[in-house]
Enzyme design. Structure first.
Site, PDB file in Angstrom:
ATOM      1  N   TRP A 162       0.845  -1.201   0.000  1.00 32.18           N
ATOM      2  CA  TRP A 162       0.000   0.000   0.000  1.00 32.18           C
ATOM      3  C   TRP A 162       0.878   1.248   0.000  1.00 32.18           C
ATOM      4  O   TRP A 162       1.349   1.691   1.046  1.00 32.18           O
ATOM      5  CB  TRP A 162      -0.913   0.004   1.234  1.00 32.18           C
ATOM      6  CG  TRP A 162      -1.918  -1.103   1.188  1.00 32.18           C
ATOM      7  CD1 TRP A 162      -3.100  -1.094   0.524  1.00 32.18           C
ATOM      8  CD2 TRP A 162      -1.817  -2.383   1.818  1.00 32.18           C
ATOM      9  NE1 TRP A 162      -3.753  -2.293   0.690  1.00 32.18           N
ATOM     10  CE2 TRP A 162      -2.991  -3.104   1.488  1.00 32.18           C
ATOM     11  CE3 TRP A 162      -0.874  -3.011   2.630  1.00 32.18           C
ATOM     12  CZ2 TRP A 162      -3.225  -4.397   1.935  1.00 32.18           C
ATOM     13  CZ3 TRP A 162      -1.113  -4.293   3.080  1.00 32.18           C
ATOM     14  CH2 TRP A 162      -2.279  -4.973   2.725  1.00 32.18           C
ATOM     15  N   HIS A 177      -6.907   1.726   2.222  1.00 29.72           N
ATOM     16  CA  HIS A 177      -7.975   0.744   1.969  1.00 29.72           C
ATOM     17  C   HIS A 177      -9.060   0.944   3.027  1.00 29.72           C
ATOM     18  O   HIS A 177      -8.857   1.746   3.960  1.00 29.72           O
ATOM     19  CB  HIS A 177      -7.438  -0.699   1.972  1.00 29.72           C
ATOM     20  CG  HIS A 177      -6.606  -1.064   3.174  1.00 29.72           C
ATOM     21  ND1 HIS A 177      -6.186  -2.345   3.450  1.00 29.72           N
ATOM     22  CD2 HIS A 177      -6.121  -0.318   4.207  1.00 29.72           C
ATOM     23  CE1 HIS A 177      -5.472  -2.365   4.560  1.00 29.72           C
ATOM     24  NE2 HIS A 177      -5.411  -1.164   5.034  1.00 29.72           N
ATOM     25  N   ARG A 204      -3.975   5.945  -2.829  1.00 29.68           N
ATOM     26  CA  ARG A 204      -2.665   5.282  -2.886  1.00 29.68           C
ATOM     27  C   ARG A 204      -1.720   6.079  -3.761  1.00 29.68           C
ATOM     28  O   ARG A 204      -2.102   6.499  -4.868  1.00 29.68           O
ATOM     29  CB  ARG A 204      -2.782   3.855  -3.429  1.00 29.68           C
ATOM     30  CG  ARG A 204      -3.507   2.950  -2.456  1.00 29.68           C
ATOM     31  CD  ARG A 204      -3.460   1.500  -2.850  1.00 29.68           C
ATOM     32  NE  ARG A 204      -4.474   0.772  -2.087  1.00 29.68           N
ATOM     33  CZ  ARG A 204      -4.779  -0.490  -2.279  1.00 29.68           C
ATOM     34  NH1 ARG A 204      -4.168  -1.179  -3.216  1.00 29.68           N
ATOM     35  NH2 ARG A 204      -5.705  -1.073  -1.545  1.00 29.68           N
ATOM     36  N   GLN A 218     -13.568   1.640  -2.286  1.00 26.78           N
ATOM     37  CA  GLN A 218     -13.627   0.228  -1.910  1.00 26.78           C
ATOM     38  C   GLN A 218     -14.910   0.026  -1.107  1.00 26.78           C
ATOM     39  O   GLN A 218     -15.442   0.971  -0.525  1.00 26.78           O
ATOM     40  CB  GLN A 218     -12.433  -0.170  -1.029  1.00 26.78           C
ATOM     41  CG  GLN A 218     -11.162  -0.423  -1.816  1.00 26.78           C
ATOM     42  CD  GLN A 218     -10.078  -1.095  -0.982  1.00 26.78           C
ATOM     43  OE1 GLN A 218     -10.144  -1.145   0.251  1.00 26.78           O
ATOM     44  NE2 GLN A 218      -9.072  -1.612  -1.650  1.00 26.78           N
ATOM     45  N   VAL A 261      -5.679 -11.291   7.259  1.00 24.78           N
ATOM     46  CA  VAL A 261      -6.565 -12.458   7.083  1.00 24.78           C
ATOM     47  C   VAL A 261      -5.722 -13.737   7.025  1.00 24.78           C
ATOM     48  O   VAL A 261      -4.552 -13.716   6.655  1.00 24.78           O
ATOM     49  CB  VAL A 261      -7.421 -12.365   5.786  1.00 24.78           C
ATOM     50  CG1 VAL A 261      -8.517 -11.330   5.924  1.00 24.78           C
ATOM     51  CG2 VAL A 261      -6.563 -12.088   4.558  1.00 24.78           C
ATOM     52  N   ALA A 315     -13.744 -11.259   5.921  1.00 29.52           N
ATOM     53  CA  ALA A 315     -13.724  -9.879   5.419  1.00 29.52           C
ATOM     54  C   ALA A 315     -13.369  -9.903   3.938  1.00 29.52           C
ATOM     55  O   ALA A 315     -12.750 -10.857   3.451  1.00 29.52           O
ATOM     56  CB  ALA A 315     -12.702  -9.042   6.184  1.00 29.52           C
TER      57      ALA A 315
END
Ligand code: FA5
Length: 347
Positions: A162, A177, A204, A218, A261, A315
């Site tokens: 990122w 994000h 970004r 997003q 995640v 997610a």
């Protein structure tokens, strides 16, 4: 006495000269200079009033009255000429500018919703039908929420995923994000179960190309509860894609890495342009990536106030502009925010 007689003659001559000049002149400008010449403070008529100061009373009254009559005559001539000039200008205008009062009026330009807004609303509608609520979180975020609490410590190499816009204030950035909203939502709702979408702009510091903007939206999905598993994630995303694009669309989930995640993946949709054969839009892959996803990492659950031994969650982060590109076959994401009405008014 003869001086007085001369004055009367002078006034008569003046009136006839003024009259013939006025009759001959054309246009507003000439009218104005005529007025100042014959009716202005220094005009001969006005001077005559001054010259009368020395005359005897009776004479003064008589000549003064005559001078006043001449002045009124000049004023009324002037008014008539002004009216005639205006009238002539109007007739001239009407003769040249033909006005058709029966022509229908011009329709005022009406604005419309931006294509991203309509796509976002469509997404909210689909997720609302599945029981999701909208949760808003800020675009200017703390480094802690954007990275640290998402299991990305300060010097972790994953930060390179990122490219970040930093502000002058230490620890304050533009969110890269919508995932920092996960921690905010968890901290607000723990230990209750969660089913939310977190939409909004992300930023970004990256090179733009046909599928990358430095500013884009997003929509984050977050589900937390007991016994939430990967099948729930897959089922929810597949259902979403089918409701968005129709029943026949093919999708796949590939393994991918995101520190917040475990396991993580990315979902691709079969390229609409080439039907999966490979083309320039999908870069010959046959598939287009629309989102990142995975099971919420135990560290993130803990940071959000949930016991990872009891709770689990999934997610995902979807890109509405990419989703709209697939739907409407738009081949360059840079059109979205270029503000060109020729593009925008197509949707
Ligand atoms: C992420 O930003 C993760 N936060 C997504 C996520 C959320 C993963 C929750 C796991 C769990 P990624 O950088 O791949 O991942 O971006 C996600 C989606 O945002 C992409 O699939 C794409 O649709 C969109 N996106 C990303 N970068 C851009 C960009 N520069 N321009 C336009 N859309 C973009």
């Amino acid at each position: 006495m003869s001086e007085k007689k001369d004055l009367i003659e002078e006034l008569k001559a003046l009136q006839s000269k003024a009259k013939s000049e006025l009759e001959a002149l054309v246009g507003e400008k000439a009218l104005t200079s005529w007025k100042s010449e014959y009716l202005g403070k220094t005009s001969p008529v006005m001077q005559i009033f001054k010259r009368l100061a020395d005359a005897e009373n009776e004479e003064r009254a008589r000549i003064g009255q005559f001078a006043n009559e001449v002045k009124s005559a000049l004023e009324s001539m002037y008014e008539q000429k002004v009216n005639a000039t205006h009238q002539a200008a109007l007739s001239e205008e009407l003769a040249h500018e033909k006005l058709d009062v029966t022509i229908p009026g011009r329709r005022p330009l009406r604005g419309r919703l931006h294509i991203t807004t309509t796509t976002l609303r469509e997404m909210y509608r689909i997720f609302a039908e599945m029981g999701f609520q909208i949760y808003r979180s800020p675009e200017v975020e703390s480094d802690e929420n954007n990275f640290e609490l998402l299991n990305i410590p300060t010097h972790h190499p994953a930060r390179d995923l990122w490219d970040t816009f930093f502000t002058k204030k230490e620890g304050v950035i533009l969110r890269t994000h919508t995932s920092p909203g996960q921690v905010r939502a968890m901290r607000e709702f723990a230990p209750e179960p969660i089913r939310v979408v977190l939409p909004g702009m992300c930023y970004r510091y990256e090179q733009t190309d046909a599928s990358h903007e430095f500013q884009f939206n997003q929509v984050e999905l977050l589900v937390v509860g007991k016994k939430i598993n990967f099948a729930n994630l897959k089922g929810t995303l597949e259902e979403f894609v089918q409701r968005m694009y129709g029943k026949d669309v093919s999708t796949r989930i590939r393994p991918s890495y995101f520190p917040f995640v475990e396991p993580g993946g990315e979902m691709d949709v079969e390229c609409f342009v080439c039907g999966g054969k490979g083309c320039s839009v999908c870069k010959q892959r046959g598939w287009l990536e629309i989102l990142g996803c995975g099971m919420v990492h135990p560290v993130v659950l803990k940071n959000g106030g949930y016991d990872p031994q009891v709770y689990s969650g999934f997610a995902a982060g979807l890109g509405p502009e990419r989703i709209a590109m697939l739907r409407y076959r738009i081949d360059d994401i840079r059109n979205f925010w270029a503000n060109d009405v020729r593009f925008l008014q197509q949707f």
